[in-house]
Design a protein around this motif. Structure first.
Motif, PDB file in Angstrom:
ATOM      1  N   TYR A 147       0.842  -1.201   0.000  1.00  0.00           N
ATOM      2  CA  TYR A 147       0.000   0.000   0.000  1.00  0.00           C
ATOM      3  C   TYR A 147       0.874   1.246   0.000  1.00  0.00           C
ATOM      4  O   TYR A 147       2.008   1.241   0.506  1.00  0.00           O
ATOM      5  N   HIS A 148       0.371   2.363  -0.589  1.00  0.00           N
ATOM      6  CA  HIS A 148       1.196   3.557  -0.762  1.00  0.00           C
ATOM      7  C   HIS A 148       1.139   4.524   0.421  1.00  0.00           C
ATOM      8  O   HIS A 148       1.920   5.468   0.484  1.00  0.00           O
ATOM      9  N   TRP A 149       0.240   4.367   1.376  1.00  0.00           N
ATOM     10  CA  TRP A 149       0.174   5.118   2.627  1.00  0.00           C
ATOM     11  C   TRP A 149       0.233   6.644   2.463  1.00  0.00           C
ATOM     12  O   TRP A 149       1.189   7.287   2.885  1.00  0.00           O
ATOM     13  N   PRO A 150      -0.788   7.230   1.856  1.00  0.00           N
ATOM     14  CA  PRO A 150      -0.796   8.695   1.731  1.00  0.00           C
ATOM     15  C   PRO A 150      -0.903   9.403   3.079  1.00  0.00           C
ATOM     16  O   PRO A 150      -0.456  10.543   3.223  1.00  0.00           O
ATOM     17  N   GLY A 151      -1.483   8.738   4.080  1.00  0.00           N
ATOM     18  CA  GLY A 151      -1.596   9.335   5.413  1.00  0.00           C
ATOM     19  C   GLY A 151      -0.438   9.005   6.334  1.00  0.00           C
ATOM     20  O   GLY A 151      -0.447   9.388   7.509  1.00  0.00           O
ATOM     21  N   ASN A 152       0.549   8.263   5.822  1.00  0.00           N
ATOM     22  CA  ASN A 152       1.774   7.943   6.541  1.00  0.00           C
ATOM     23  C   ASN A 152       1.516   7.224   7.864  1.00  0.00           C
ATOM     24  O   ASN A 152       0.610   6.408   7.947  1.00  0.00           O
ATOM     25  N   ALA A 205      -8.000  -3.027  11.853  1.00  0.00           N
ATOM     26  CA  ALA A 205      -7.855  -4.439  11.495  1.00  0.00           C
ATOM     27  C   ALA A 205      -7.876  -5.328  12.734  1.00  0.00           C
ATOM     28  O   ALA A 205      -8.472  -6.410  12.730  1.00  0.00           O
ATOM     29  N   ALA A 206      -7.218  -4.868  13.813  1.00  0.00           N
ATOM     30  CA  ALA A 206      -7.217  -5.654  15.046  1.00  0.00           C
ATOM     31  C   ALA A 206      -8.613  -5.758  15.636  1.00  0.00           C
ATOM     32  O   ALA A 206      -8.996  -6.792  16.211  1.00  0.00           O
ATOM     33  N   LEU A 207      -9.390  -4.699  15.506  1.00  0.00           N
ATOM     34  CA  LEU A 207     -10.757  -4.720  16.028  1.00  0.00           C
ATOM     35  C   LEU A 207     -11.664  -5.628  15.218  1.00  0.00           C
ATOM     36  O   LEU A 207     -12.515  -6.338  15.775  1.00  0.00           O
ATOM     37  N   SER A 208     -11.490  -5.633  13.893  1.00  0.00           N
ATOM     38  CA  SER A 208     -12.401  -6.396  13.031  1.00  0.00           C
ATOM     39  C   SER A 208     -12.024  -7.865  12.896  1.00  0.00           C
ATOM     40  O   SER A 208     -12.848  -8.673  12.478  1.00  0.00           O
ATOM     41  N   SER A 209     -10.779  -8.237  13.235  1.00  0.00           N
ATOM     42  CA  SER A 209     -10.384  -9.643  13.086  1.00  0.00           C
ATOM     43  C   SER A 209     -11.050 -10.483  14.170  1.00  0.00           C
ATOM     44  O   SER A 209     -10.955 -10.172  15.358  1.00  0.00           O
ATOM     45  N   PRO A 210     -11.726 -11.573  13.795  1.00  0.00           N
ATOM     46  CA  PRO A 210     -12.433 -12.379  14.799  1.00  0.00           C
ATOM     47  C   PRO A 210     -11.507 -13.210  15.679  1.00  0.00           C
ATOM     48  O   PRO A 210     -11.830 -13.498  16.826  1.00  0.00           O
ATOM     49  N   GLY A 211     -10.376 -13.622  15.144  1.00  0.00           N
ATOM     50  CA  GLY A 211      -9.462 -14.468  15.901  1.00  0.00           C
ATOM     51  C   GLY A 211      -8.176 -13.767  16.265  1.00  0.00           C
ATOM     52  O   GLY A 211      -8.071 -12.531  16.217  1.00  0.00           O
ATOM     53  N   ARG A 212      -7.186 -14.566  16.618  1.00  0.00           N
ATOM     54  CA  ARG A 212      -5.894 -14.006  17.013  1.00  0.00           C
ATOM     55  C   ARG A 212      -5.117 -13.487  15.813  1.00  0.00           C
ATOM     56  O   ARG A 212      -4.430 -12.474  15.908  1.00  0.00           O
ATOM     57  N   VAL A 213      -5.234 -14.164  14.681  1.00  0.00           N
ATOM     58  CA  VAL A 213      -4.467 -13.809  13.486  1.00  0.00           C
ATOM     59  C   VAL A 213      -5.239 -12.779  12.672  1.00  0.00           C
ATOM     60  O   VAL A 213      -6.417 -12.973  12.351  1.00  0.00           O
ATOM     61  N   ILE A 214      -4.565 -11.679  12.357  1.00  0.00           N
ATOM     62  CA  ILE A 214      -5.142 -10.650  11.491  1.00  0.00           C
ATOM     63  C   ILE A 214      -4.861 -11.059  10.052  1.00  0.00           C
ATOM     64  O   ILE A 214      -3.708 -11.106   9.622  1.00  0.00           O
ATOM     65  N   ARG A 215      -5.931 -11.368   9.319  1.00  0.00           N
ATOM     66  CA  ARG A 215      -5.779 -11.880   7.958  1.00  0.00           C
ATOM     67  C   ARG A 215      -5.794 -10.747   6.947  1.00  0.00           C
ATOM     68  O   ARG A 215      -6.070  -9.595   7.269  1.00  0.00           O
ATOM     69  N   ASP A 216      -5.522 -11.126   5.713  1.00  0.00           N
ATOM     70  CA  ASP A 216      -5.506 -10.163   4.614  1.00  0.00           C
ATOM     71  C   ASP A 216      -6.858  -9.463   4.479  1.00  0.00           C
ATOM     72  O   ASP A 216      -6.938  -8.247   4.266  1.00  0.00           O
ATOM     73  N   GLY A 217      -7.944 -10.233   4.602  1.00  0.00           N
ATOM     74  CA  GLY A 217      -9.272  -9.658   4.441  1.00  0.00           C
ATOM     75  C   GLY A 217      -9.706  -8.740   5.573  1.00  0.00           C
ATOM     76  O   GLY A 217     -10.695  -8.018   5.437  1.00  0.00           O
ATOM     77  N   ASP A 218      -9.000  -8.776   6.710  1.00  0.00           N
ATOM     78  CA  ASP A 218      -9.355  -7.908   7.835  1.00  0.00           C
ATOM     79  C   ASP A 218      -8.831  -6.481   7.667  1.00  0.00           C
ATOM     80  O   ASP A 218      -9.223  -5.589   8.419  1.00  0.00           O
ATOM     81  N   ILE A 219      -7.929  -6.285   6.701  1.00  0.00           N
ATOM     82  CA  ILE A 219      -7.320  -4.968   6.516  1.00  0.00           C
ATOM     83  C   ILE A 219      -8.150  -4.163   5.521  1.00  0.00           C
ATOM     84  O   ILE A 219      -8.425  -4.626   4.405  1.00  0.00           O
ATOM     85  N   GLU A 220      -8.539  -2.981   5.936  1.00  0.00           N
ATOM     86  CA  GLU A 220      -9.318  -2.091   5.078  1.00  0.00           C
ATOM     87  C   GLU A 220      -8.612  -0.747   4.999  1.00  0.00           C
ATOM     88  O   GLU A 220      -8.374  -0.094   6.015  1.00  0.00           O
ATOM     89  N   PHE A 221      -8.278  -0.334   3.781  1.00  0.00           N
ATOM     90  CA  PHE A 221      -7.587   0.934   3.567  1.00  0.00           C
ATOM     91  C   PHE A 221      -8.605   2.028   3.260  1.00  0.00           C
ATOM     92  O   PHE A 221      -9.600   1.797   2.579  1.00  0.00           O
ATOM     93  N   LEU A 222      -8.301   3.229   3.737  1.00  0.00           N
ATOM     94  CA  LEU A 222      -9.202   4.352   3.489  1.00  0.00           C
ATOM     95  C   LEU A 222      -9.123   4.841   2.050  1.00  0.00           C
ATOM     96  O   LEU A 222     -10.096   5.369   1.515  1.00  0.00           O
ATOM     97  N   HIS A 223      -7.957   4.672   1.410  1.00  0.00           N
ATOM     98  CA  HIS A 223      -7.770   5.165   0.042  1.00  0.00           C
ATOM     99  C   HIS A 223      -7.529   4.027  -0.942  1.00  0.00           C
ATOM    100  O   HIS A 223      -6.855   4.207  -1.939  1.00  0.00           O
ATOM    101  N   ALA A 224      -8.073   2.872  -0.616  1.00  0.00           N
ATOM    102  CA  ALA A 224      -7.859   1.724  -1.500  1.00  0.00           C
ATOM    103  C   ALA A 224      -8.616   1.933  -2.805  1.00  0.00           C
ATOM    104  O   ALA A 224      -9.726   2.472  -2.828  1.00  0.00           O
ATOM    105  N   HIS A 225      -8.007   1.500  -3.901  1.00  0.00           N
ATOM    106  CA  HIS A 225      -8.652   1.594  -5.202  1.00  0.00           C
ATOM    107  C   HIS A 225      -9.576   0.391  -5.384  1.00  0.00           C
ATOM    108  O   HIS A 225      -9.213  -0.740  -5.093  1.00  0.00           O
ATOM    109  N   THR A 226     -10.758   0.619  -5.881  1.00  0.00           N
ATOM    110  CA  THR A 226     -11.710  -0.454  -6.108  1.00  0.00           C
ATOM    111  C   THR A 226     -11.221  -1.336  -7.245  1.00  0.00           C
ATOM    112  O   THR A 226     -10.905  -0.835  -8.332  1.00  0.00           O
TER     113      THR A 226
END
Length: 449
Positions: free
Chosen positions: A342-347, A358-379
């Motif tokens: 990710y390019h991290w415009p907000g640093n 991501a830590a809040l939304s992950s149901p288990g101990r492991v934070i998976r790829d699908g748990d990460i949501e970027f604010l400026h992600a391209h659709t």
């Protein structure tokens, strides 16, 4: 008393006196260095673990060469060792000579001297921002250098890179640390409120002024005045600020008395002030006043190797803040790879909020790829639609055209505004709106032939 009697008495006095301990003198010289002393205590606090140079660099905020030289001296003296299975890692060692081991034990039992740097919460916060990239360690050295004097400092860096943390760190490490630190957000300060906020006002100066109010300059007397986003000040506000910086005197709004002040100025901006000076948007004389010493903070995309390190620190902080064990949440390899790509415009600010989300939304101990949501992600674009020629939107076409014109005139904004037949003010607004950068590659957007 003759010379023979004097020599006899001196010889008798030295009988039974212990000889100077050369090992003790060498050990004292060894731990006289704050970095070597800190490394000895750190390694002995976890004697069964090994640490590489990069982790020790981040812990102590020192350059690689400094850490390596100190570790070599500790190994030569016998109080540290290289791990045989991992030669790049170091651990604590027990000296073979008993007298040196006794000096080491006595040193470890003594309470460590807590320096001003270690007491500063801003230093601890900034150390969390330091990863393995030496760019941040160089910034740390610049901060230490700036704190030794009272000259004005200009902090440059993109949004979310920690400019206010650096400003507070300079203040807390300086001789003015016991005095006030006054922070002013210039971007949120309109011209109508600038004078009353910065200089204060007297009772009855205007409707609603029911009492005297000191301004930020007065409150920062003998301390530090921090002007965040100083590039957003209007020309009128710049002229008023320049007068105070030159005379170190001001009058409250509605007052007649001139007040003398002594403060240290630290400014920060994410705008290109040198270009603003050339375009007459920022006063040249004020620019030289605020830019006596500059510190540039790198963006997060300039040091991608630090993203996993910082992400793990932020997730541990999230766990601690919510009463969980520090290892209650961990990232999967796929999640780490996605963070790095990710390019991290907000640093750093955006990274911390993304990790917490991501830590809040992950149901288990492991934070998976699908748990990460970027604010400026391209659709993502569907394969079928990707195969077809995509017609650009009006916004995309305008951004592409402005980018091409700027590149054609070598980013001469006056000439670009003439070609585009718009005012320079409109051009500046478009550059900010579309986040155009002179270092950007040509746009990937397709335009109709």
């Amino acid at each position: 008393m003759n010379d023979i009697s004097f020599s006899a008495q001196r010889a008798a006095a030295t009988v039974g006196r212990p000889e100077p301990d050369a090992a003790e003198a060498r050990f004292r010289a060894l731990v006289q260095s704050p970095l070597r002393a800190g490394l000895v205590r750190f390694l002995n606090a976890q004697p069964d673990e090994g640490f590489d140079v990069e982790s020790l660099m981040a812990t102590f905020g020192r350059m690689r060469l400094d850490v390596e030289n100190c570790l070599k001296e500790l190994v030569d003296f016998g109080v540290a060792r290289r791990l045989p299975d991992r030669p790049t890692h170091f651990a604590a060692a027990r000296p073979e000579r008993q007298n040196i081991a006794s000096h080491l034990d006595a040193f470890l039992e003594r309470r460590a001297t807590i320096s001003t740097e270690d007491q500063s919460p801003s230093v601890q916060r900034f150390r969390e921002m330091i990863g393995r990239d030496e760019k941040m360690l160089i910034v740390f050295e610049w901060i230490r250098t700036a704190a030794k004097s009272g000259i004005s400092v200009l902090i440059l860096g993109p949004t979310g890179s920690g400019k206010e943390v650096v400003a507070r760190m300079i203040h807390e490490l300086s001789a003015r640390s016991r005095e006030n630190f006054q922070a002013v957000n210039c971007a949120a300060l309109p011209d109508t409120l600038f004078e009353s906020e910065i200089f204060g006002y007297e009772k009855g100066a205007f409707t609603g002024a029911v009492d005297r109010k000191p301004g930020r300059v007065e409150l920062a007397d003998r301390g530090t005045l921090f002007l965040d986003e100083v590039g957003d000040l209007s020309l009128m506000a710049q002229a008023k600020l320049l007068r105070v910086l030159e005379d170190r005197r001001f009058e409250r709004l509605g007052g007649q008395k001139s007040i003398e002040v002594d403060f240290r100025l630290i400014s920060a901006t994410n705008r290109p002030l040198d270009e603003f000076v050339r375009d007459s948007r920022f006063r040249e004389d004020l620019y030289y006043r605020v830019n006596a010493f500059s510190i540039r903070l790198p963006s997060l995309r300039e040091r991608p190797v630090d993203i996993p390190v910082l992400a793990n620190r932020f997730v541990a902080r999230y766990c601690a803040a919510n009463g969980l064990p520090l290892d209650a949440k961990v990232f999967s390899e796929e999640a780490v790879s996605r963070l790095i790509s990710y390019h991290w415009p907000g640093n750093i600010r955006e990274l911390e909020s993304t990790v917490s989300r991501a830590a809040l939304s992950s149901p288990g101990r492991v934070i998976r790829d699908g748990d990460i949501e970027f604010l400026h992600a391209h659709t993502p674009v569907a394969p079928a639609a990707e195969a077809r020629m995509r017609l650009p939107t009006l916004r995309d076409a305008e951004r592409t055209h402005i980018q091409r014109v700027l590149e054609a005139v070598s980013w001469n904004k006056k000439e670009a505004a003439r070609v585009l037949e718009i005012s320079r003010g409109t051009l500046y607004r478009k550059i900010l709106e579309y986040q155009l950068d002179q270092d950007d590659r040509p746009s990937r957007l397709e335009t109709p032939a």
